[in-house]
Design a protein around this motif. Sequence first.
Motif, PDB file in Angstrom:
ATOM      1  N   ARG A  79       0.815  -1.178   0.102  1.00 32.21           N
ATOM      2  CA  ARG A  79       0.033  -0.027   0.155  1.00 32.21           C
ATOM      3  C   ARG A  79       0.909   1.248  -0.026  1.00 32.21           C
ATOM      4  N   LEU A  80       2.064   1.183   0.548  1.00 33.29           N
ATOM      5  CA  LEU A  80       2.805   2.176   0.935  1.00 33.29           C
ATOM      6  C   LEU A  80       4.109   2.196  -0.261  1.00 33.29           C
ATOM      7  N   GLY A  81       4.024   1.368  -0.978  1.00 34.43           N
ATOM      8  CA  GLY A  81       5.129   1.248  -2.186  1.00 34.43           C
ATOM      9  C   GLY A  81       6.448   0.819  -1.637  1.00 34.43           C
ATOM     10  N   LEU A  82       6.594   0.247  -0.162  1.00 35.34           N
ATOM     11  CA  LEU A  82       7.713  -0.138   0.438  1.00 35.34           C
ATOM     12  C   LEU A  82       7.947  -1.469   0.229  1.00 35.34           C
ATOM     13  N   PRO A  83       9.494  -1.675   0.015  1.00 36.36           N
ATOM     14  CA  PRO A  83       9.861  -3.090   0.039  1.00 36.36           C
ATOM     15  C   PRO A  83       9.768  -3.806   1.253  1.00 36.36           C
ATOM     16  N   ARG A  84       9.850  -5.059   1.225  1.00 38.03           N
ATOM     17  CA  ARG A  84       9.797  -6.005   2.551  1.00 38.03           C
ATOM     18  C   ARG A  84      10.803  -5.324   3.314  1.00 38.03           C
ATOM     19  N   LEU A  85      10.373  -4.987   4.543  1.00 31.94           N
ATOM     20  CA  LEU A  85      11.095  -4.504   5.591  1.00 31.94           C
ATOM     21  C   LEU A  85      11.477  -5.462   6.539  1.00 31.94           C
ATOM     22  N   PRO A  86      12.689  -5.257   7.203  1.00 29.63           N
ATOM     23  CA  PRO A  86      12.774  -6.310   8.440  1.00 29.63           C
ATOM     24  C   PRO A  86      11.974  -5.997   9.531  1.00 29.63           C
ATOM     25  N   TYR A  87      11.580  -6.742  10.444  1.00 31.99           N
ATOM     26  CA  TYR A  87      10.754  -6.385  11.722  1.00 31.99           C
ATOM     27  C   TYR A  87      11.242  -6.993  12.812  1.00 31.99           C
ATOM     28  N   VAL A  88      10.932  -6.223  13.928  1.00 33.98           N
ATOM     29  CA  VAL A  88      11.330  -6.499  15.177  1.00 33.98           C
ATOM     30  C   VAL A  88      10.251  -7.743  15.716  1.00 33.98           C
ATOM     31  N   THR A 110      10.754  -0.798  24.462  1.00 35.68           N
ATOM     32  CA  THR A 110      12.270  -0.164  24.628  1.00 35.68           C
ATOM     33  C   THR A 110      13.451  -1.019  24.789  1.00 35.68           C
ATOM     34  N   ARG A 111      13.399  -1.980  25.696  1.00 34.11           N
ATOM     35  CA  ARG A 111      14.592  -2.667  25.857  1.00 34.11           C
ATOM     36  C   ARG A 111      14.896  -3.506  24.733  1.00 34.11           C
ATOM     37  N   THR A 112      13.810  -4.086  23.973  1.00 33.59           N
ATOM     38  CA  THR A 112      13.840  -4.798  22.848  1.00 33.59           C
ATOM     39  C   THR A 112      14.685  -4.030  21.704  1.00 33.59           C
ATOM     40  N   LEU A 113      14.283  -2.807  21.463  1.00 30.90           N
ATOM     41  CA  LEU A 113      14.738  -1.936  20.287  1.00 30.90           C
ATOM     42  C   LEU A 113      15.922  -1.722  20.771  1.00 30.90           C
ATOM     43  N   VAL A 114      16.383  -1.342  21.794  1.00 35.76           N
ATOM     44  CA  VAL A 114      17.728  -1.008  22.086  1.00 35.76           C
ATOM     45  C   VAL A 114      18.467  -2.296  21.736  1.00 35.76           C
ATOM     46  N   ALA A 115      18.465  -3.140  22.389  1.00 37.59           N
ATOM     47  CA  ALA A 115      19.259  -4.585  21.870  1.00 37.59           C
ATOM     48  C   ALA A 115      19.033  -4.737  20.279  1.00 37.59           C
ATOM     49  N   TRP A 116      17.852  -4.600  19.718  1.00 35.73           N
ATOM     50  CA  TRP A 116      18.097  -4.723  18.326  1.00 35.73           C
ATOM     51  C   TRP A 116      18.796  -3.952  17.579  1.00 35.73           C
ATOM     52  N   ALA A 117      19.019  -2.633  17.922  1.00 40.82           N
ATOM     53  CA  ALA A 117      19.949  -1.701  17.271  1.00 40.82           C
ATOM     54  C   ALA A 117      21.212  -2.141  17.361  1.00 40.82           C
ATOM     55  N   HIS A 140      21.319   3.739  28.099  1.00 42.25           N
ATOM     56  CA  HIS A 140      21.656   2.242  28.029  1.00 42.25           C
ATOM     57  C   HIS A 140      21.988   2.153  26.401  1.00 42.25           C
ATOM     58  N   SER A 141      21.849   3.082  25.420  1.00 42.61           N
ATOM     59  CA  SER A 141      22.062   2.961  24.000  1.00 42.61           C
ATOM     60  C   SER A 141      23.314   3.638  23.768  1.00 42.61           C
ATOM     61  N   PRO A 142      24.405   2.767  23.446  1.00 43.10           N
ATOM     62  CA  PRO A 142      25.675   3.270  23.268  1.00 43.10           C
ATOM     63  C   PRO A 142      25.725   4.638  22.112  1.00 43.10           C
ATOM     64  N   ALA A 143      24.567   4.457  21.150  1.00 45.78           N
ATOM     65  CA  ALA A 143      24.573   5.118  20.035  1.00 45.78           C
ATOM     66  C   ALA A 143      23.444   6.290  20.157  1.00 45.78           C
TER      67      ALA A 143
END
Length: 171
Positions: A79-88, A110-117, A140-143
């Motif tokens: 619908r958005l014209g996006l390619p398949r994206l990774p997902y958490v 929150t914790r999962t996204l910081v770990a995923w990054a 907690h995020s080094p970046a």
Amino acid sequence: MTGPGLPLLFLDVDGPLIPFGAPPPGGYPAYPGPGTGPSGNPLVARVDPALGPRLLALRCQLVWATTWLADANDCLAPRLGLPRLPYVDWPDAEEPGGGTGTDAQLHWKTRTLVAWAAGRRFAWVDDELTRADRRWVAAHSPAAALLHLVDHQVGLTVADFATIEAWLRTA
């Protein structure tokens, strides 16, 4: 735009892409397109296809950060014209509230996204962010990270994109 050196953009669906709650006067706009037929999710009609090119133009790697999981690729990406994206892929045993004490108000993502990054710079676009999430990510995020709150009744706006684009230029 994608690439390992680019910042990540974690994108929630309900709120940022699908506005909900008390509708504006006249109701929510509906956009015909893929996934809006009788067998589709009726909320998908609220997704403005014009958001896709705006998202693709951002200098980042888009990642679904939603309970839609892989369904976001099947229902929303075309619908958005996006390619398949990774997902958490969220852990099954995520603790509601994220913990105790000052962590008690953490969003469950929150914790999962910081770990995923995994140390990469990231922006997170969601309609449920709090100061507790910002404090925890800063500690907690080094970046560098941008946690951008979107109004769930409106969804992503030109002003939201301007904020994200400005942060990406400095990130």
